[in-house]
Every structure is written in structure tokens, then in C-alpha cells.
Design an enzyme around this catalytic site. Structure first.
Site, PDB file in Angstrom:
ATOM      1  N   SER A 127     -11.374   3.318   0.424  1.00 46.35           N
ATOM      2  CA  SER A 127     -10.803   4.711   0.256  1.00 46.35           C
ATOM      3  C   SER A 127     -10.525   4.963  -1.253  1.00 46.35           C
ATOM      4  CB  SER A 127      -9.634   4.588   0.965  1.00 46.35           C
ATOM      5  OG  SER A 127      -9.754   5.041   2.317  1.00 46.35           O
ATOM      6  N   SER A 154     -10.544   7.752   1.924  1.00 47.88           N
ATOM      7  CA  SER A 154      -9.480   8.494   2.678  1.00 47.88           C
ATOM      8  C   SER A 154      -8.875   9.027   1.401  1.00 47.88           C
ATOM      9  CB  SER A 154      -8.410   7.987   3.284  1.00 47.88           C
ATOM     10  OG  SER A 154      -7.966   6.702   2.569  1.00 47.88           O
ATOM     11  N   LYS A 200      -1.135  10.265  -4.227  1.00 47.05           N
ATOM     12  CA  LYS A 200      -1.750  10.271  -2.814  1.00 47.05           C
ATOM     13  C   LYS A 200      -0.563  10.188  -1.856  1.00 47.05           C
ATOM     14  CE  LYS A 200      -4.800   7.770   0.588  1.00 47.05           C
ATOM     15  NZ  LYS A 200      -5.433   6.671   0.827  1.00 47.05           N
TER      16      LYS A 200
HETATM   17  N1  GLN Z   1     -13.076   4.588   5.760  1.00 46.93           N
HETATM   18  C1  GLN Z   1     -12.364   3.542   6.080  1.00 46.93           C
HETATM   19  C2  GLN Z   1     -11.328   3.707   7.558  1.00 46.93           C
HETATM   20  O1  GLN Z   1     -11.500   4.838   7.863  1.00 46.93           O
HETATM   21  C3  GLN Z   1     -11.769   3.124   5.084  1.00 46.93           C
HETATM   22  C4  GLN Z   1     -10.173   3.678   4.779  1.00 46.93           C
HETATM   23  C5  GLN Z   1      -9.504   3.271   3.912  1.00 46.93           C
HETATM   24  O2  GLN Z   1      -9.940   2.744   2.961  1.00 46.93           O
HETATM   25  N2  GLN Z   1      -8.154   3.559   3.974  1.00 46.93           N
HETATM   26  O3  GLN Z   1     -10.741   2.879   7.842  1.00 46.93           O
END
Ligand code: GLN
Length: 486
Positions: free
Chosen positions: A179, A155, A80
Site C-alpha cells: 500500500s 491503499s 494517511k
Molecule cells: N492491496 C492489498 C490489500 O488489499 C494491500 C493493502 C495494504 O498494503 N494495506 O490487502
């Protein structure tokens, strides 16, 4: 061509590398060819590291030629783009870091290098890991390999899509509110978010520091276990990282779930959930019962407040963490006549809309007069949610739940309505607030052949039980991975 070594699991590739039937260079080349063929449609990578990867593969082949190479030696991975990689641009999918090349490696990258792993590229993601669909990337969205009109989840959408589409054998993601698990579920791969503090975060761009955790995505539970073992463990450079010894996770995979008590939270089977999702999750539970596990109904009564508490705490922490992007030290620098103008212009130009929204929300929640009403209250709710789980684990060894209320949604379907997007995280967020380990493992598909994930949640440092149950489920035929038609 034609050998398609990129489709192998890590376990298979490892064996064949050891027996010298294949080389890491052949394996890596097949991954890079797959990437070249698919990327115009998929966009799972922000940066492809062809030259570096081939050099790493050649080095791995030299190590493999001597005996006793480490477990991930020569294995092509996707990373990532939130992990600092020495000499390779690290953007966090943001314009503000569009030209940032770190002078150092994150600890987990260093560990993987020591294992001899090969890095084929830096995977696409939501900007600063804020999002549930990878549509908040300054480099365009990643598409779901099972249906190119749909999101890959977020994400860590690039990390999940790349593994699902056989562009690499496994990948690293991060999970602050779901995410890793959400994109794993949407793309039909395995993804595990370990216990808070299990893996070092040194060199991982911070989003919400009390929630962020590093973890692998892979095509099988065993492969995820192998990568987790390689990255987990103490780090003198990260004082939030636990010194607890790292178990050999693969050894925990006995295939046995007999006697295991699996808690099924009443609050996670709610109205508005896709029938196909509920059906697949309940089907998986039946199957686990037939293998000797016992299900018990449990209650997590504060579940309803999780999304609200999370979006206060995460944004508050983000507003502080993102203060460092000011155009002075690294990344984008806008032209300006004085410092204040420099900060304002750099941040106005560099951050995308969702990141700005989060910074504003978080700054508001922390400001005098609102702190008690919002931030402090959210922290209290967080304690109640943690206690819900503590109580639940008095009567069960694992908790099973869906990962998301739906399968992958269409690109653009939720971008106009942030609240709708936030609600995609309804079943994953509590786990981060409570600091627990949890995994998504494929358990079915809907009418449109879109994958569905089963979520297995454990008590703190319960990774072995989670992996054992997930692996047993896979061995029992679980849900055979259906390769996407690309
Ligand atoms: N969708 C969640 C957010 O936008 C989780 C994102 C994540 O786990 N980095 O914060």
C-alpha cells in the site's frame, strides 16, 4: 501566490527555512492553496486541517527563529487517515469511524509534532487499508494526478497523489501488502516500506498486525530518508517495535553503488506484464550496472503462492482486528433494541462491501475444520517465502523488481473483479510476508506518460542500502520527475 513553495523538496525547503528566506507560514499557505485548487478534481484528502496547519506553521516559525530547529521543522506533510490524530477526525475511510475523533496521537504523529512538522490534512485511502486503488473509500476515490481517469493506486492513494500533485512535501502511508509502494509507483513518487518492526504502530488503526508497517512517501529518496529517520525507532507503547538504534539514513546516501550485488528474480518477469514496465525496469538495471553495480540472477521459487497465502493471512487477522467495531465504544452506533441487533446493524451499515468480504473470508479461514487447510497452510507457505529471500540474500545485497505488472489502471476497471484487483499486488506482497524493507522509486513512464516504479528490496534492516541505491539512481539522472499537468 506565484511563489509555488509547495513544489520544493524537503531538502530545499529546509535550507530556505533555515536561511530565513521563507517562512513555514508561506510554505504551508502555498500547500493549502494548491489543495483548495485541486481537491475538487483529485480527492486526495478526507479532511483538510487548514486552521491547525497554520497554527503549527506559526509555531514552527517561532522555533526556526531560534537556532537548531529539528530537521522537519515547518515542513507540511499529509497523513494517511489511518493514524490517530488528537482532536482531528480519523475515519480510516470508513463510515463506521466517520465521526471518530481520537483523544490521543499515534506515536509517529507525536514524533513528527516534536520535530515541528505541519499536518495539512488526513489523506484518502481504501477503507481500513483494504484495496489497491483507493476506490474502496467511503469518501470517493482519489484520482491519479497524471491522468484523472485513472486510479492513484492503494491503499495509500491519497498520500501518493497529494505528494505527486504538490499538495504537501511528503506524507505518511502504511503498507500491509504493497500500500505504500503501489501508489508511489502509480503516481511517480518515492515510497518506502521499512522492515517489519522498524516503526511504531501505536495509534495506527490495525488491519493485519503481522504485516502492517508505517512508512513515508516523498518526491526524492533523500526526503523519504529524512521522514523515515524522524518516525523510526523504539516505542515503549508498541512491544512489536524494534529497539535497534535508528541510523542517520541521509548519511548513508553516498551516491555510490560500485560493487553492490543486485539480485534479479527470475519469477518477477512474467507473462502478462506490460512491455513498458519490463523495459523501464530492465533499463534501470542496465544503468545501475554501468554505475558499477553487478546484477545476478536469483530465484524466489515460492512467488506463485504469495497472493493466496497473503489473502488468507491478512483477512484472518483483519477479521479479528475489526471485531472491535461494534457500536459500543466509539464510531457509528445504529439504533437497536438489544445488543445483538446493535452489533449487526452497526456493522451492516458501517462497513463497505470489500471490508465485509474480507471479514467473511478471514472468519471462514479461521473456523474449525478449515483452519488447518487454509490458515495453517498459508503460514507454512509464508515460512517458505521468507526462506526464499534468506537464500537469495546469500548471493546479493539487494533485490530489484517491478512494483506492479502494469501502470495505473482506469477507475472502475477492476472493481467488479476482486481477484483481478488482488493480483495488482503480485510483486509487493512477498516482501510483507517476509517482513523485509522495500522501496518504489520512479524509473520511467509508459506511452501515456504514466509513471513506472522500480522496486528495491533489502534484507531485514537493510534500509540504508536500499536508500543508497535509490538515491544514486536519482543522482545519475535516474528518471527525472515529471510534474503532472493539472
Ligand atoms: N492491496 C492489498 C490489500 O488489499 C494491500 C493493502 C495494504 O498494503 N494495506 O490487502
Amino acid at each position: 501566490m506565484g511563489s509555488e513553495l509547495n513544489r520544493l523538496t524537503i531538502s530545499e525547503a529546509r535550507e530556505r527555512l533555515r536561511r530565513r528566506e521563507i517562512t513555514s507560514r508561506e510554505l504551508t499557505r502555498d500547500c493549502l492553496e494548491r489543495i483548495a485548487a485541486l481537491e475538487p478534481r483529485l480527492n486526495a484528502f478526507i479532511t483538510v486541517c487548514e486552521t491547525e496547519a497554520m497554527a503549527q506553521a506559526a509555531e514552527a516559525d517561532r522555533r526556526l527563529a531560534q537556532s537548531d530547529a529539528p530537521s522537519l521543522c515547518g515542513i507540511p506533510l499529509g497523513i494517511k487517515d489511518i493514524y490517530c490524530t488528537r482532536g482531528v477526525r480519523t475515519t480510516c475511510a470508513s463510515k463506521i469511524l466517520g465521526n471518530f475523533t481520537p483523544p490521543f496521537d499515534a506515536t509517529v504523529i507525536e514524533k513528527l509534532r516534536a520535530e515541528g512538522a505541519v499536518f495539512v490534512g488526513k489523506a484518502n485511502m481504501d477503507e481500513f487499508a483494504m484495496g489497491s486503488s483507493t476506490e474502496n473509500s467511503a469518501f470517493g476515490p482519489t484520482r491519479n494526478p497524471h491522468d484523472l481517469e485513472r486510479v492513484a493506486g492503494g491503499s495509500s492513494g491519497g498520500s501518493a497523489a497529494a505528494v505527486a500533485a504538490d499538495e504537501c512535501l511528503a506524507s505518511l502511508g502504511t503498507d500491509t501488502g504493497g500500500s505504500i509502494r503501489l501508489p508511489a509507483s502509480f503516481c511517480g513518487v518515492v515510497g518506502i516500506k521499512p522492515t517489519y518492526s522498524r516503526v511504531s504502530r501505536y495509534g495506527v488503526v490495525a488491519y493485519a498486525s503481522s504485516l502492517d508497517q508505517v512508512g513515508p512517501l516523498a518526491r526524492t529518496v533523500r526526503d523519504a530518508a529524512a521522514v523515515l529517520r524522524a518516525v523510526a525507532g523504539a516505542d515503549p507503547r508498541d512491544s512489536t517495535c524494534s529497539a535497534r538504534p535508528v541510523p542517520d539514513y541521509e548519511r548513508a546516501l553516498s551516491g555510490e553503488v560500485r560493487g553492490m550485488r543486485i539480485g534479479v528474480p527470475r519469477e518477477y518477469f512474467v507473462e502478462g506484464m506490460d512491455g513498458a514496465v519490463e523495459g523501464a525496469v530492465r533499463g534501470a538495471l542496465k544503468r545501475l550496472e554501468s554505475m558499477g553495480a553487478r546484477t545476478v540472477e536469483i530465484s524466489l521459487p515460492h512467488t506463485d503462492y504469495a497472493v493466496a497465502a497473503y489473502y488468507l493471512i491478512a483477512t484472518a487477522e483483519a477479521s479479528a482486528n475489526l471485531a472491535r467495531y461494534d457500536g459500543v465504544r466509539y464510531g457509528l452506533r445504529a439504533g437497536a433494541d438489544n445488543n445483538i441487533e446493535l452489533y449487526n446493524r452497526t456493522r451492516a451499515q458501517g462497513f463497505g462491501a470489500e471490508v465485509k468480504r474480507r471479514i467473511m473470508l478471514g472468519t471462514f479461514a479461521l473456523s474449525a475444520g478449515y483452519y488447518d487447510a487454509y490458515y495453517l497452510k498459508a503460514q507454512k507457505v509464508r515460512t517458505l517465502i521468507r526462506r526464499d529471500f534468506e537464500r537469495a540474500f546469500e548471493s546479493c545485497d539487494l533485490v530489484a523488481a517491478p512494483v506492479a505488472p502494469t501502470t495505473a489502471f482506469r477507475l472502475g476497471e477492476k472493481t467488479g473483479d476482486p481477484l483481478k484487483m488482488y493480483l495488482s499486488d503480485i510483486f509487493t506482497i512477498s516482501v510483507n510476508l517476509a517482513g523485509l524493507p522495500a522501496m518504489s522509486v520512479p524509473c520511467g513512464a509508459d506511452e501515456g506518460a504514466l509513471p513506472i516504479g522500480l522496486q528495491l528490496i533489502g534484507p531485514p534492516f537493510g534500509e540504508e542500502a536500499i536508500l543508497r541505491a535509490g538515491d544514486a539512481w536519482e543522482r545519475a539522472g535516474g528518471f527525472a520527475r515529471r510534474a503532472p499537468q493539472l
